[in-house]
Design a protein around this motif. Structure first.
Motif, short mmCIF file in Angstrom:
data_model
loop_
_atom_site.label_atom_id
_atom_site.label_comp_id
_atom_site.label_asym_id
_atom_site.label_seq_id
_atom_site.Cartn_x
_atom_site.Cartn_y
_atom_site.Cartn_z
N ALA A 69 -18.30 -98.44 72.04
CA ALA A 69 -19.09 -99.10 71.00
C ALA A 69 -20.03 -100.15 71.60
CB ALA A 69 -18.16 -99.74 69.97
N GLU A 70 -19.53 -100.90 72.57
CA GLU A 70 -20.37 -101.92 73.22
C GLU A 70 -21.59 -101.30 73.88
OE1 GLU A 70 -17.75 -103.90 75.87
OE2 GLU A 70 -16.79 -105.10 74.30
N ASP A 71 -21.45 -100.08 74.40
CA ASP A 71 -22.58 -99.40 75.04
C ASP A 71 -23.50 -98.73 74.03
OD1 ASP A 71 -21.80 -100.14 77.58
OD2 ASP A 71 -20.68 -98.30 77.97
N VAL A 72 -22.96 -98.25 72.91
CA VAL A 72 -23.76 -97.48 71.95
C VAL A 72 -24.55 -98.38 71.02
CG1 VAL A 72 -23.61 -95.89 69.99
CG2 VAL A 72 -22.27 -95.45 72.05
N VAL A 73 -23.97 -99.49 70.57
CA VAL A 73 -24.63 -100.34 69.57
C VAL A 73 -26.04 -100.78 70.00
CG1 VAL A 73 -24.55 -102.60 68.45
CG2 VAL A 73 -22.55 -101.10 68.38
N PRO A 74 -26.29 -101.14 71.28
CA PRO A 74 -27.66 -101.55 71.65
C PRO A 74 -28.69 -100.42 71.65
CG PRO A 74 -26.03 -102.45 73.18
CD PRO A 74 -25.34 -101.41 72.37
N HIS A 75 -28.29 -99.18 71.45
CA HIS A 75 -29.25 -98.06 71.43
C HIS A 75 -30.19 -98.18 70.24
CE1 HIS A 75 -30.74 -93.95 71.88
NE2 HIS A 75 -30.09 -93.89 73.04
N ARG A 76 -31.36 -97.56 70.34
CA ARG A 76 -32.32 -97.60 69.23
C ARG A 76 -32.11 -96.45 68.23
NH1 ARG A 76 -36.23 -101.37 69.66
NH2 ARG A 76 -36.62 -102.24 71.75
N GLU A 77 -31.16 -95.59 68.46
CA GLU A 77 -30.88 -94.51 67.52
C GLU A 77 -30.46 -95.08 66.17
OE1 GLU A 77 -30.38 -91.72 65.27
OE2 GLU A 77 -30.91 -91.00 67.29
N PRO A 78 -31.19 -94.81 65.08
CA PRO A 78 -30.85 -95.39 63.77
C PRO A 78 -29.46 -95.00 63.27
CG PRO A 78 -33.08 -94.49 63.75
CD PRO A 78 -32.44 -94.03 65.02
N GLU A 79 -28.95 -93.84 63.69
CA GLU A 79 -27.66 -93.36 63.19
C GLU A 79 -26.47 -93.87 64.01
OE1 GLU A 79 -27.53 -89.18 62.74
OE2 GLU A 79 -29.43 -89.03 61.66
N ARG A 80 -26.72 -94.74 65.00
CA ARG A 80 -25.63 -95.11 65.92
C ARG A 80 -24.45 -95.76 65.21
NH1 ARG A 80 -29.79 -98.63 66.08
NH2 ARG A 80 -29.48 -100.89 66.33
N PHE A 81 -24.73 -96.63 64.23
CA PHE A 81 -23.64 -97.32 63.53
C PHE A 81 -22.79 -96.32 62.74
CE2 PHE A 81 -27.22 -100.49 63.49
CZ PHE A 81 -26.72 -101.27 64.51
N ALA A 82 -23.46 -95.39 62.07
CA ALA A 82 -22.73 -94.39 61.28
C ALA A 82 -21.93 -93.46 62.17
CB ALA A 82 -23.73 -93.59 60.43
N LEU A 83 -22.50 -93.08 63.32
CA LEU A 83 -21.78 -92.19 64.24
C LEU A 83 -20.52 -92.87 64.77
CD1 LEU A 83 -24.82 -90.79 66.26
CD2 LEU A 83 -23.44 -89.54 64.59
N LEU A 84 -20.63 -94.13 65.12
CA LEU A 84 -19.46 -94.87 65.59
C LEU A 84 -18.41 -95.00 64.50
CD1 LEU A 84 -21.14 -97.67 67.73
CD2 LEU A 84 -19.53 -95.96 68.58
N TYR A 85 -18.86 -95.21 63.28
CA TYR A 85 -17.91 -95.34 62.16
C TYR A 85 -17.18 -94.01 61.93
CZ TYR A 85 -15.98 -96.53 57.61
OH TYR A 85 -15.12 -96.75 56.56
N HIS A 86 -17.91 -92.91 62.03
CA HIS A 86 -17.27 -91.59 61.94
C HIS A 86 -16.16 -91.47 62.99
CE1 HIS A 86 -19.21 -88.79 59.10
NE2 HIS A 86 -20.31 -89.52 59.25
N MET A 87 -16.49 -91.90 64.23
CA MET A 87 -15.53 -91.80 65.32
C MET A 87 -14.33 -92.71 65.07
SD MET A 87 -15.29 -90.00 68.10
CE MET A 87 -13.90 -89.86 69.22
N LEU A 88 -14.58 -93.87 64.52
CA LEU A 88 -13.49 -94.80 64.23
C LEU A 88 -12.51 -94.19 63.22
CD1 LEU A 88 -12.15 -97.59 64.35
CD2 LEU A 88 -13.74 -98.33 62.55
#
Length: 453
Positions: A69-88
């Motif tokens: 999550a620490e590595d993914v959140v700084p990405h500019r991909e708009p769906e990153r938060f939702a993708l991480l939540y799916h994984m959680l």
């Protein structure tokens, strides 16, 4: 639909807190709208939508997922938060899901994380400071929201400088004691050059190795978008165009003395700020090599000792005194050879008020080999004498025993030939006087032989 508003696009802590509350409330991913304050329109109002009361007990997730999550959140991909939540949510039901690297969701998150880490590396590699009045200023255009994540690296590496890093999104400033942020800037806000760049260009030109030139690989690792910020890139077209001629020139060993002096001075100044491994945290300073930059003979020891660490010079302690005496007995003038160490920082274990030498490990040797390679490129010695197994490991890239190579002529990469012998500190540890005299004579013979290859 529940709207979650995050204060910053790279705020990992805010995402973790919101995701935890949503997961405890049992909110389905399709019912969440993740937004960043100040981004996008204001279609749903200016305040987040309260989440339902929790229906699940507090939970913990693996450190592996938190690092992801620490590595993914700084990405500019708009769906990153939702993708991480799916994984959680998947991890809560299937705790072993992180081990499935073939899973499409896991692979997509890994790819985002890899791109962020690569961008962090690019910033560390391609930021170039230029002096403006009483501070240093750099311009950089990151692909992702990595400036805050990278600030600590620059604070540690340039702790004694007052600097600013300007980017289109935000600026970060260090005054020597505290870090602050400011609004984004434009390329024109950063300076174009300073007097130090001539010295840096001289160093870069002198270490450019046309024999190893691979234009495609170079452009992949150093994209053209960064060239405008880096003074040395102005030299690249000319260096590429003349690569073949310079390769022939290298074979003929034709480096102008003035360029070598400038390159060595620049390299020594850069090494003084070295943080390539953790040894710099406890050592007093970098202990760089010394001697003429056109020396035919280079002697490489293991690492600085206690007195070398304090003095900032190689071979000035008890082992250095033995070394100097042996050089004299071998008929070698120390002022005409280049002396350095495989590892530039003193590694030790504290015992009371004393600092006891500790052998560098393979990772530390590998990290410091970069400096040895640059010293060799500048000095271009024809003969290299390696003192001890750490030096052998550094110069050959192999962890060989001394007994297996002592007395042998070792062909090193480049034009140099090497010879290995003991480190003079070994003689100080011999309790038997007769044995010590015998080994000292052998050490002198090794030095004499190595100097006359």
């Amino acid at each position: 639909m529940y709207r979650i508003l995050l204060p910053q696009p790279d705020d990992v802590a805010a995402w973790r807190d919101a995701a935890r509350r949503a997961a405890m409330a049992g909110v389905d991913p399709s019912e969440l709208l993740w937004e960043v304050e100040g981004e996008g329109g204001d279609l749903f109002g200016s305040t987040p939508t309260p989440l339902p009361e929790p229906t699940r007990s507090p939970f913990a997730v693996s450190r592996q997922f938190l690092r992801l999550a620490e590595d993914v959140v700084p990405h500019r991909e708009p769906e990153r938060f939702a993708l991480l939540y799916h994984m959680l949510l998947r991890l809560l039901d299937q705790p072993g899901s992180m081990a499935d690297e073939a899973d499409p969701l896991r692979r997509r998150l890994d790819l985002l994380a890899k791109e962020v880490r690569r961008d962090i590396h690019k910033m560390r590699a391609f930021v170039r400071f230029r002096e403006v009045d009483d501070r240093y200023v750099a311009w950089f255009e990151p692909d992702h929201h990595i400036v805050r994540a990278n600030a600590g690296f620059f604070v540690r590496r340039f702790a004694t400088m007052r600097w600013s890093i300007l980017t289109p999104e935000l600026s970060t400033h260090w005054d020597g004691s505290s870090l602050s942020e400011g609004p984004g800037a434009q390329r024109t806000d950063a300076p174009d050059g300073d007097p130090v760049e001539a010295l840096w260009k001289g160093y870069y030109a002198s270490i450019f190795n046309p024999a190893r030139l691979k234009v495609g690989a170079m452009l992949k690792e150093m994209p053209r978008k960064y060239w405008a910020n880096m003074p040395e890139t102005a030299l690249i077209p000319e260096l590429i165009a003349g690569a073949r001629a310079r390769e022939i020139e290298m074979v003929e060993r034709s480096m102008p003395r003035g360029n070598a002096d400038q390159a060595w001075q620049a390299l020594r100044a850069e090494a003084a700020q070295c943080t390539r491994c953790d040894l710099y945290r406890c050592a007093s300073r970098t202990v760089f090599g010394e001697g003429p930059v056109d020396a035919d003979i280079m002697v490489v020891g293991e690492q600085p000792g206690d007195q070398e660490d304090l003095a900032g010079r190689p071979f000035v302690g008890p082992a250095g005194q033995v070394f100097d005496r042996a050089l004299g007995d071998a008929g070698i003038d120390r002022s005409r050879i280049y002396v350095t160490n495989a590892v530039k920082h003193f590694k030790f274990e504290p015992r009371g008020k004393r600092r006891i030498h500790s052998r560098p490990n393979a990772g530390e040797i590998k990290a410091c080999r970069w400096w040895i390679d640059q010293e060799r490129a500048i000095v271009a010695p024809r003969r290299i004498i390696m003192l001890g197994t750490t030096a052998i490991h550094s110069l050959t890239g192999k962890a060989s025993s001394l007994t297996s190579v002592r007395g042998e002529t070792i062909t090193l990469d480049g034009a140099a030939e090497g010879r290995a012998t003991i480190h003079p500190s070994y003689l100080l540890r011999l309790p038997d006087e007769e044995k010590a005299e015998e080994e000292y004579a052998r050490f002198v013979a090794d030095l004499r032989s190595g100097a006359s290859l």
